[in-house]
Design a protein around this motif. Structure first.
Motif, mmCIF file in Angstrom:
data_model
loop_
_atom_site.group_PDB
_atom_site.id
_atom_site.type_symbol
_atom_site.label_atom_id
_atom_site.label_comp_id
_atom_site.label_asym_id
_atom_site.label_seq_id
_atom_site.Cartn_x
_atom_site.Cartn_y
_atom_site.Cartn_z
ATOM 1 N N CYS A 1 -8.982 -1.064 -5.858
ATOM 2 C CA CYS A 1 -8.647 0.190 -5.182
ATOM 3 C C CYS A 1 -8.901 1.375 -6.119
ATOM 4 C CB CYS A 1 -7.188 0.197 -4.733
ATOM 5 S SG CYS A 1 -6.698 1.747 -3.940
ATOM 6 N N PRO A 2 -9.829 2.286 -5.754
ATOM 7 C CA PRO A 2 -10.155 3.398 -6.646
ATOM 8 C C PRO A 2 -9.029 4.429 -6.780
ATOM 9 C CG PRO A 2 -11.324 3.642 -4.569
ATOM 10 C CD PRO A 2 -10.643 2.307 -4.538
ATOM 11 N N VAL B 1 0.838 -1.201 0.000
ATOM 12 C CA VAL B 1 0.000 0.000 0.000
ATOM 13 C C VAL B 1 0.874 1.251 0.000
ATOM 14 C CG1 VAL B 1 -1.778 1.283 1.255
ATOM 15 C CG2 VAL B 1 -1.805 -1.214 1.260
ATOM 16 N N ASP B 2 0.582 2.159 -0.933
ATOM 17 C CA ASP B 2 1.225 3.472 -0.963
ATOM 18 C C ASP B 2 0.421 4.348 -0.011
ATOM 19 O OD1 ASP B 2 1.995 6.101 -1.468
ATOM 20 O OD2 ASP B 2 2.270 5.747 -3.627
ATOM 21 N N LYS B 3 0.969 4.618 1.157
ATOM 22 C CA LYS B 3 0.252 5.340 2.201
ATOM 23 C C LYS B 3 -0.102 6.775 1.803
ATOM 24 C CE LYS B 3 2.420 2.490 5.762
ATOM 25 N NZ LYS B 3 1.692 1.371 5.435
ATOM 26 N N GLY C 1 -8.147 5.586 2.786
ATOM 27 C CA GLY C 1 -8.849 4.873 3.851
ATOM 28 C C GLY C 1 -10.300 4.584 3.550
ATOM 29 N N CYS C 2 -10.637 4.391 2.284
ATOM 30 C CA CYS C 2 -12.034 4.172 1.891
ATOM 31 C C CYS C 2 -12.548 2.779 2.262
ATOM 32 C CB CYS C 2 -12.218 4.418 0.399
ATOM 33 S SG CYS C 2 -11.338 3.245 -0.656
ATOM 34 N N GLY C 3 -11.665 1.796 2.355
ATOM 35 C CA GLY C 3 -12.059 0.445 2.734
ATOM 36 C C GLY C 3 -12.525 -0.441 1.605
ATOM 37 N N LEU D 1 -7.100 -8.908 -5.788
ATOM 38 C CA LEU D 1 -8.397 -8.231 -5.878
ATOM 39 C C LEU D 1 -8.344 -6.853 -5.236
ATOM 40 C CD1 LEU D 1 -10.947 -11.082 -5.193
ATOM 41 C CD2 LEU D 1 -10.732 -9.734 -7.259
ATOM 42 N N CYS D 2 -7.650 -6.726 -4.127
ATOM 43 C CA CYS D 2 -7.566 -5.428 -3.452
ATOM 44 C C CYS D 2 -6.920 -4.392 -4.362
ATOM 45 C CB CYS D 2 -6.798 -5.549 -2.137
ATOM 46 S SG CYS D 2 -5.112 -6.204 -2.299
#
Length: 100
Positions: free
Chosen positions: A88-89, A43-45, A50-52, A83-84
């Motif tokens: 991820c939008p 994950v690129d912080k 934080g949309c979930g 899938l994540c």
């Protein structure tokens, strides 16, 4: 009302619950299944909002919300399906080759 947990259908020598109702937890939460994956989510912080959405789509339920409001996969249980990252939008998750 029909109690589907009590209705069984015989398939060979195994009783199968109609409607695919699971009567027990799967082995994923009991067994660390991430050891065989070839790709891992990173994950690129800075991009993560934080949309979930990653948490919603994870079929293994291994993504958890951290104290900072961002989400992260528990790599002990992640199977690397991607899938994540696909859902991820923000494009904040990249699948990277697993290193041993």
């Amino acid at each position: 009302m029909i109690d589907f947990k009590k209705i069984k259908q015989r398939v060979g020598d195994t009783g199968v619950t109609i409607g695919a109702v699971l009567e027990s937890k799967g082995s994923t939460s009991n067994t660390k299944t991430g050891a065989w994956r070839s790709l891992r989510p990173v994950v690129d912080k800075e991009k993560c909002i934080g949309c979930g959405v990653c948490w919603i789509y994870c079929p293994e339920g291994c993504i958890h919300k951290k104290d900072d409001g961002k989400f992260e996969a528990d790599l002990d249980y992640c199977k690397g399906c991607g899938l994540c990252a696909n859902e991820c939008p923000q494009g904040a998750i990249e699948m990277k080759m697993e290193e041993k």
